[in-house]
Design an enzyme around this catalytic site. Structure first.
Site, PDB file in Angstrom:
ATOM      1  N   ILE A   1      39.366  37.078  33.130  1.00 11.75           N
ATOM      2  CA  ILE A   1      40.393  38.039  32.740  1.00 11.75           C
ATOM      3  C   ILE A   1      41.193  37.454  31.585  1.00 11.75           C
ATOM      4  O   ILE A   1      41.652  36.312  31.652  1.00 11.75           O
ATOM      5  CB  ILE A   1      41.330  38.339  33.920  1.00 11.75           C
ATOM      6  CG1 ILE A   1      40.542  38.995  35.070  1.00 11.75           C
ATOM      7  CG2 ILE A   1      42.507  39.219  33.491  1.00 11.75           C
ATOM      8  CD1 ILE A   1      41.270  38.981  36.392  1.00 11.75           C
ATOM      9  N   LYS A   2      41.328  38.230  30.519  1.00 15.22           N
ATOM     10  CA  LYS A   2      42.125  37.804  29.372  1.00 15.22           C
ATOM     11  C   LYS A   2      43.339  38.708  29.250  1.00 15.22           C
ATOM     12  O   LYS A   2      43.210  39.930  29.128  1.00 15.22           O
ATOM     13  CB  LYS A   2      41.315  37.859  28.074  1.00 15.22           C
ATOM     14  CG  LYS A   2      42.129  37.464  26.845  1.00 15.22           C
ATOM     15  CD  LYS A   2      41.413  37.802  25.538  1.00 15.22           C
ATOM     16  CE  LYS A   2      42.299  37.468  24.339  1.00 15.22           C
ATOM     17  NZ  LYS A   2      41.733  37.953  23.062  1.00 15.22           N
ATOM     18  N   VAL A   3      44.529  38.109  29.286  1.00 12.33           N
ATOM     19  CA  VAL A   3      45.765  38.860  29.138  1.00 12.33           C
ATOM     20  C   VAL A   3      46.700  38.119  28.189  1.00 12.33           C
ATOM     21  O   VAL A   3      46.455  36.969  27.828  1.00 12.33           O
ATOM     22  CB  VAL A   3      46.464  39.071  30.506  1.00 12.33           C
ATOM     23  CG1 VAL A   3      45.715  40.068  31.361  1.00 12.33           C
ATOM     24  CG2 VAL A   3      46.635  37.743  31.243  1.00 12.33           C
TER      25      VAL A   3
END
Length: 302
Positions: free
Chosen positions: A201-203
């Site tokens: 997950i990239k945030v």
């Protein structure tokens, strides 16, 4: 394989050996290999911002091979880019660094928060990629269409042993610009990516602002001024740390800010950085020095 990587892979209970092998390729690659920490070089900014805004400050970066070589020489965990950039170096650099095929992209002229599908799982297989990467915009009027696209592409990727990375960037709809980096919104975005089946997950790093009226009472009474605590909450929202979470480097900023972000990500239990403009827009020697220091930070050496 190290105990840290084995523990991470054990969290992916439904995945086949192919997906786990590709996750292991990323987790065991480069100077952070085996630590459970990652630094990924993403170079998809040219699609959204144009080549001059992305590369004119460092003209060698117009060449896709520049980015491939930077990721390899810096000992990074993976290199992420759209189809054409991966194709431009796939033969020369085959097997030297894991790749993530960014399969959707936006451009700065389009109205509304949306992305076009620009690559496929078949492309990722053909090019030897370890994962596909896909951006969703929680809040956008186009989100439901994007969810349908990544549902189908992720299922196809998993069926052939390729991992899925989801960029989850809240924007659009009734969400104001001031709320895009809010803590509650960022945690929601990370959780949404986890629910969609993302392996990584990239945030974005969140601020201490709380945007949603209904969420504010749940965040009251806790001091959110420390960025490391905000990182910890985003990781908590990603299945209590059962999913790999990396944080965007964002727009170009000073070196000290980049290093402090990495320390906060490390101390908050995040898995690392996916950092593009803050490296490739600097001269190569400066970028390599910065990435080397980030490696030391994630190793706990600085």
């Amino acid at each position: 394989m190290t105990p840290q990587v084995k523990a991470i892979l054990a969290n992916y209970e439904s995945d086949n050996p192919g997906v786990k092998a590709n996750l292991a390729r990323i987790l065991m690659q480069g100077h952070l290999g085996g630590t459970g920490k990652l630094i990924i070089l993403p170079v998809d900014q040219g699609f959204e911002h144009g080549p001059a805004r992305s590369f004119a400050v460092n003209p060698p970066a117009y060449d896709p091979h520049y980015h491939w070589q930077l990721a390899i020489d810096a000992g990074l965990s993976a290199f992420a880019a759209p189809l054409g950039m991966i194709e431009a170096g796939a033969g020369t650099f085959a097997g030297q660094v894991p790749t993530i095929l960014k399969v959707n992209s936006s451009n700065s002229w389009a109205q509304g928060a949306n992305q076009a599908v620009t690559g496929s799982v078949e492309d990722a297989l053909r090019l030897g990629c370890s994962a596909i990467g896909f951006t969703i915009y929680p809040g956008s009027d186009h989100l439901n269409d994007m969810i349908g696209q990544i549902r189908d592409m992720s299922a196809e990727a998993k069926s052939v042993g390729i991992a899925t990375v989801i960029w989850s960037y809240p924007r659009g709809g009734i969400l104001p610009k001031s709320g895009e980096l809010a803590l509650d919104v960022g945690a929601y975005a990370a959780h949404m990516a986890a629910l969609l089946g993302a392996h990584i997950i990239k945030v974005k790093l969140p601020s201490d602002h709380i945007e949603q009226k209904e969420a504010k009472p749940l965040y009251e009474g806790t001091d959110w001024s420390k960025q490391s605590d905000r990182v910890k909450h985003v990781v908590q929202s990603s299945f209590a740390g059962r999913r790999i979470v990396v944080f965007s480097g964002g727009a170009a900023k000073g070196e000290d800010a980049v290093y402090q972000d990495a320390r906060d990500i490390r101390d908050g239990g995040g898995n690392g950085s996916i950092i593009g403009r803050n490296t490739f827009q600097r001269p190569r020697d400066e970028a390599l020095a910065m990435l080397a220091k980030l490696v030391r930070i994630y190793k706990g050496e600085e």
